[in-house]
Design an enzyme around this catalytic site. Structure first.
Site, short mmCIF file in Angstrom:
data_model
loop_
_atom_site.label_atom_id
_atom_site.label_comp_id
_atom_site.label_asym_id
_atom_site.label_seq_id
_atom_site.Cartn_x
_atom_site.Cartn_y
_atom_site.Cartn_z
N ASN A 1 0.80 -1.23 0.00
CA ASN A 1 0.00 0.00 0.00
C ASN A 1 0.83 1.28 0.00
O ASN A 1 0.34 2.33 -0.37
CB ASN A 1 -0.98 0.01 1.18
N SER B 1 -11.21 -4.71 0.04
CA SER B 1 -11.95 -3.67 0.75
C SER B 1 -12.53 -2.68 -0.26
O SER B 1 -11.82 -2.16 -1.11
CB SER B 1 -11.00 -2.94 1.69
N HIS C 1 -13.65 0.44 -0.17
CA HIS C 1 -13.36 1.87 -0.25
C HIS C 1 -12.05 2.19 -0.95
O HIS C 1 -11.71 3.35 -1.17
CB HIS C 1 -13.44 2.53 1.14
N THR D 1 -26.13 -8.32 11.03
CA THR D 1 -27.03 -8.08 9.90
C THR D 1 -26.21 -7.53 8.73
O THR D 1 -25.41 -6.62 8.89
CB THR D 1 -28.12 -7.07 10.32
N CYS E 1 -2.13 5.09 8.36
CA CYS E 1 -2.25 4.50 9.69
C CYS E 1 -1.12 4.94 10.60
O CYS E 1 -1.26 4.99 11.80
CB CYS E 1 -2.25 2.99 9.59
#
Ligand SMILES: *Cc1c(COP(=O)(O)O)cnc(C)c1O
Length: 401
Positions: free
Chosen positions: A151, A199, A201, A237, A324
């Site tokens: 990344n 992922s 996004h 859910t 991060c």
């Protein structure tokens, strides 16, 4: 001018994706577990999404588990493989030092339980040698986990070859493909991948939704306990609007991989060349084995944080190190893993380009970065030491990219 060049941190959700999601908030709002029709309609759409994603990845729908994103998928993949190993007396895991923290910190947690972890070297070009993975595998190895695309520096790993080795050695192979799936064609069967994380996004889908692919026969361990959703392996859910959005975004991204790559290659070349002209700078990661949207550099004599903030003033959103770790003073573990000394690892810049970036924008970025680097060096005591010869330079004055 505003240029968002931090698409590896996250991407804007596309309008098409938002529109596709809307009915699942207000019309088809049923719980897929409910038996009446608005619930069953939701269930139907959920399963259609699963089929579409399975098809894109070359998997079967039963091998697709929806999660809350890449981090959860990484956690569940690694924990599941660790538990399978543990049941067979295998408590060793092979990975690399430049994985995402979702992987590294999960491995740290397992180490505290008595697992042993071998982190294979990623070399200066940011690419793992499959032979070294082979050498690291032992009789008691439960899992090999190697990211598909890094990344921070965008380097592409030899996933198919590593998968082949794992297959031969009968070791489960997981890859964090969060940064890969919208840039590289992935087929889990052809590429010998047992488990894979993505992922939404990171490819113009919504935040908070992702996929764990787990090959048939791999018994998953729950990380979220509760109801029987996702065949009992992931309670909660289902985030149906998110799942629909992710599906539309993935279909779009994968359909456009080749033309986007072709378009971005020239602009990436231009950007790398332009930034290489800044004295005492160096590209991070292999020149060729990288995705076309990533340009990562280190500059001597500057602080990445200052660079980031001054570029923001000029309307350019970039990252220094990973999202991060920004905010902390530690240099990026990825740059340290490829052997960058602390001083230059602090002076890093990651540009992750949007698919529709223009040549004018690339020109603007080059001149803005050059200006800001020169400006910052102007009052950096560290840079002063370098140019007066008190400290040796780390990079050549000019490198050929
Ligand atoms: C963003 C990212 C993740 C985390 O995904 P989330 O959906 O934000 O949890 C994991 N791995 C890599 C390589 C990433 O870039």
């Amino acid at each position: 001018m505003f240029i968002y060049a931090d698409n590896a941190a996250t991407t804007p959700t596309s309008k098409k994706v938002v529109e596709a999601m809307l009915p699942y908030f207000t019309d088809v709002y049923g719980n897929p577990s409910s038996l009446y029709s608005v619930g069953q309609k939701a269930k139907e759409v959920l399963e259609e999404s699963r089929e579409k994603i399975a098809q894109i990845l070359g998997a079967s729908p039963k091998e697709i588990y929806f999660t809350s994103g890449g981090s959860e998928a990484d956690n569940q993949a690694i924990i599941s493989a660790a538990r399978i190993g543990e049941r067979n007396g295998k408590k060793h895991i092979v990975s690399t030092a430049f994985e995402h923290h979702a992987v590294l910190h999960t491995l740290d947690a397992l180490k505290k339980e008595g697992f042993e972890v071998t982190l294979v070297d990623v070399h200066e070009n940011g690419v793992v040698d499959p032979q070294e993975i082979r050498d690291a595998i032992r009789e008691d190895t439960a899992l090999v986990t190697v990211m598909y695309v890094n990344n921070e520096i965008g380097t592409i790993q030899p996933i198919k070859e590593i998968g082949e080795i794992c297959k031969e050695k009968n070791v489960i192979f997981h890859t964090d493909a969060v940064q890969a799936v919208s840039h590289i064609h992935i087929n889990v069967k052809e590429q010998n991948i047992d488990m894979l994380s993505i992922s939404a996004h990171k490819f113009h889908g919504p935040k908070g939704v992702g996929v764990l692919y787990a090959k048939k026969g791999i018994a998953l361990t729950n990380v979220i306990n509760g109801g029987a959703q996702e065949r009992g392996k992931r309670a909660g859910t289902e985030n149906l609007a998110g799942i629909v959005g992710m599906t539309v975004a993935l279909e779009d991204a994968v359909k456009n991989i080749d033309c986007v790559n072709e378009r971005l290659k020239g602009l990436q070349d231009k950007l790398i060349e332009g930034l290489s002209n800044i004295p005492y700078s160096q590209l991070n990661g292999d020149r060729e084995k990288r995705i076309t949207s990533n340009v990562s550099f280190c500059f001597e004599g500057i602080e990445g944080e200052s660079l980031l903030l001054l570029l923001d003033d000029k309307g350019i959103a970039v990252s220094s190190g990973s999202a991060c770790t920004s905010g902390s003073l530690d240099p990026s573990h990825v740059l340290l893993a490829i052997g960058r000394p602390h001083e230059v690892a602090h002076g890093s810049l990651r540009l992750s380009l949007a698919e529709d970036i223009t040549e004018e924008e690339v020109d603007y970025i080059i001149s803005a970065v050059a200006d800001v680097v020169e400006y910052l060096r102007g009052f950096s005591p560290f840079w002063g030491d370098l140019i007066t010869g008190k400290r040796p330079h780390i990079f050549e004055e000019h490198t050929v990219a």
